[in-house]
Design a protein around this motif. Structure first.
Motif, PDB file in Angstrom:
ATOM      1  N   PRO A  14      14.423 -39.369  18.687  1.00 53.86           N
ATOM      2  CA  PRO A  14      15.834 -39.087  18.955  1.00 53.86           C
ATOM      3  C   PRO A  14      16.367 -38.677  20.487  1.00 53.86           C
ATOM      4  O   PRO A  14      17.287 -39.467  20.378  1.00 53.86           O
ATOM      5  CB  PRO A  14      15.899 -37.902  18.320  1.00 53.86           C
ATOM      6  N   TYR A  67      17.608 -34.269  26.069  1.00 54.31           N
ATOM      7  CA  TYR A  67      17.900 -34.422  24.435  1.00 54.31           C
ATOM      8  C   TYR A  67      17.111 -32.970  24.491  1.00 54.31           C
ATOM      9  O   TYR A  67      15.848 -32.557  24.805  1.00 54.31           O
ATOM     10  CB  TYR A  67      16.635 -35.359  23.912  1.00 54.31           C
ATOM     11  N   GLU A  85      17.947 -52.675  18.274  1.00 52.82           N
ATOM     12  CA  GLU A  85      19.024 -52.160  17.606  1.00 52.82           C
ATOM     13  C   GLU A  85      19.608 -53.139  17.533  1.00 52.82           C
ATOM     14  O   GLU A  85      20.425 -53.540  16.963  1.00 52.82           O
ATOM     15  CB  GLU A  85      19.498 -50.749  19.094  1.00 52.82           C
ATOM     16  N   TYR A 113       9.467 -46.020  16.869  1.00 54.11           N
ATOM     17  CA  TYR A 113      10.936 -46.120  17.247  1.00 54.11           C
ATOM     18  C   TYR A 113      11.822 -46.755  15.383  1.00 54.11           C
ATOM     19  O   TYR A 113      11.162 -47.153  14.656  1.00 54.11           O
ATOM     20  CB  TYR A 113      11.727 -47.193  17.769  1.00 54.11           C
ATOM     21  N   GLY A 140      21.899 -44.717  22.308  1.00 53.80           N
ATOM     22  CA  GLY A 140      24.116 -44.651  21.973  1.00 53.80           C
ATOM     23  C   GLY A 140      24.987 -44.670  23.307  1.00 53.80           C
ATOM     24  O   GLY A 140      25.692 -45.013  23.526  1.00 53.80           O
ATOM     25  N   VAL A 152      15.725 -47.019  14.352  1.00 55.03           N
ATOM     26  CA  VAL A 152      17.086 -47.791  14.434  1.00 55.03           C
ATOM     27  C   VAL A 152      17.827 -46.914  13.713  1.00 55.03           C
ATOM     28  O   VAL A 152      17.762 -45.943  12.836  1.00 55.03           O
ATOM     29  CB  VAL A 152      17.400 -49.073  14.241  1.00 55.03           C
ATOM     30  N   SER A 153      18.877 -46.390  14.603  1.00 58.55           N
ATOM     31  CA  SER A 153      19.877 -45.633  14.274  1.00 58.55           C
ATOM     32  C   SER A 153      20.883 -46.502  13.906  1.00 58.55           C
ATOM     33  O   SER A 153      21.981 -47.042  14.682  1.00 58.55           O
ATOM     34  CB  SER A 153      20.264 -45.263  15.604  1.00 58.55           C
ATOM     35  N   VAL A 154      21.843 -45.732  12.439  1.00 61.11           N
ATOM     36  CA  VAL A 154      22.756 -46.449  12.150  1.00 61.11           C
ATOM     37  C   VAL A 154      23.822 -46.489  12.905  1.00 61.11           C
ATOM     38  O   VAL A 154      24.893 -47.064  12.992  1.00 61.11           O
ATOM     39  CB  VAL A 154      22.627 -45.961  10.536  1.00 61.11           C
ATOM     40  N   ASP A 155      24.342 -44.873  13.799  1.00 65.03           N
ATOM     41  CA  ASP A 155      25.200 -45.494  14.814  1.00 65.03           C
ATOM     42  C   ASP A 155      25.716 -45.918  15.664  1.00 65.03           C
ATOM     43  O   ASP A 155      26.371 -46.517  15.462  1.00 65.03           O
ATOM     44  CB  ASP A 155      25.409 -43.895  14.812  1.00 65.03           C
ATOM     45  N   ASN A 156      24.119 -46.039  16.132  1.00 60.65           N
ATOM     46  CA  ASN A 156      24.509 -47.226  17.216  1.00 60.65           C
ATOM     47  C   ASN A 156      24.588 -48.658  16.987  1.00 60.65           C
ATOM     48  O   ASN A 156      24.745 -49.505  17.663  1.00 60.65           O
ATOM     49  CB  ASN A 156      22.269 -47.334  17.956  1.00 60.65           C
ATOM     50  N   GLN A 172      17.054 -42.390  20.701  1.00 63.89           N
ATOM     51  CA  GLN A 172      18.379 -42.839  19.991  1.00 63.89           C
ATOM     52  C   GLN A 172      19.605 -42.732  20.653  1.00 63.89           C
ATOM     53  O   GLN A 172      20.097 -43.172  21.249  1.00 63.89           O
ATOM     54  CB  GLN A 172      18.036 -42.641  18.391  1.00 63.89           C
ATOM     55  N   ASN A 173      19.447 -41.420  21.122  1.00 63.88           N
ATOM     56  CA  ASN A 173      20.735 -40.940  21.814  1.00 63.88           C
ATOM     57  C   ASN A 173      20.877 -41.231  23.412  1.00 63.88           C
ATOM     58  O   ASN A 173      22.352 -41.863  23.584  1.00 63.88           O
ATOM     59  CB  ASN A 173      20.669 -39.221  22.430  1.00 63.88           C
TER      60      ASN A 173
END
Length: 180
Positions: free
Chosen positions: A158, A137, A86, A26, A165, A28-32, A161-162
């Motif tokens: 991903p 997804y 996250e 995994y 999110g 991490v997601s910048v948006d999250n 990640q979604n």
């Protein structure tokens, strides 16, 4: 001649094992992380994540071979670790936090033919609140089993990640992390 045929048959059988498709670790997601930093004003602990049905560590893809998480953990453990990562990156994780979130992986499955992961999850808070989300997804698949199963394995990260999110950006998420 018969001996050579038997020997060739044994070699073919030994070499024709099924493939295993490992999901990427995994990331991490910048948006999250950005969402968590702007929405969470207190620290959060994360408890156990369980499966609503049978806990699985792999899902067979087209009879070609299993799709597994990087460390052979269950899918719910993979999602829990991702969620903790996250929160840590957003500096919102603390094992001594007043609120603990737990999760139930309601369902997880994929179609390597149409190219989609379908994940449903319920997050419960120690403050009595809960939140259910689902993620479908889509990804590019292939007619060829080997390629399709590899692409399916690569698409789980991903998809998670979604999913995370959707959890952290849900309008009810702030209620989950509110202290009692």
């Amino acid at each position: 001649m018969l001996r050579n045929l038997c020997l060739i048959s044994l070699v073919v059988l030994a070499a024709s094992g099924c493939s295993t498709y490992s999901v990427n670790r995994y990331a991490v997601s910048v948006d999250n992380i950005s969402s968590l930093k702007t929405m969470v004003n207190s620290k959060i602990n994360v408890g156990d994540f369980n499966a609503a049905g049978e806990s699985r560590t792999s899902i067979t893809c087209r009879g070609v071979g299993p799709i597994k998480t990087p460390d052979g953990d269950s899918f719910e453990s993979f999602i829990r670790k991702a969620f903790v990562d996250e929160l840590k990156m957003a500096e919102a994780f603390d094992t001594d936090a007043p609120v603990t979130l737990t999760g139930t992986l309601d369902s997880i499955d994929f179609s390597s033919t149409s190219g989609s992961w379908d994940i449903a999850m319920t997050i419960n808070s120690s403050n009595g609140e809960s939140l259910s989300v689902s993620e479908s997804y889509s990804f590019t698949s292939s007619f060829y089993g080997e390629t399709a199963c590899n692409q399916t394995a690569q698409a789980l990260m991903p998809a998670v990640q979604n999913l995370i999110g959707k959890i952290v950006r849900d309008e009810n998420f702030p209620e989950l992390v509110k202290g009692t």
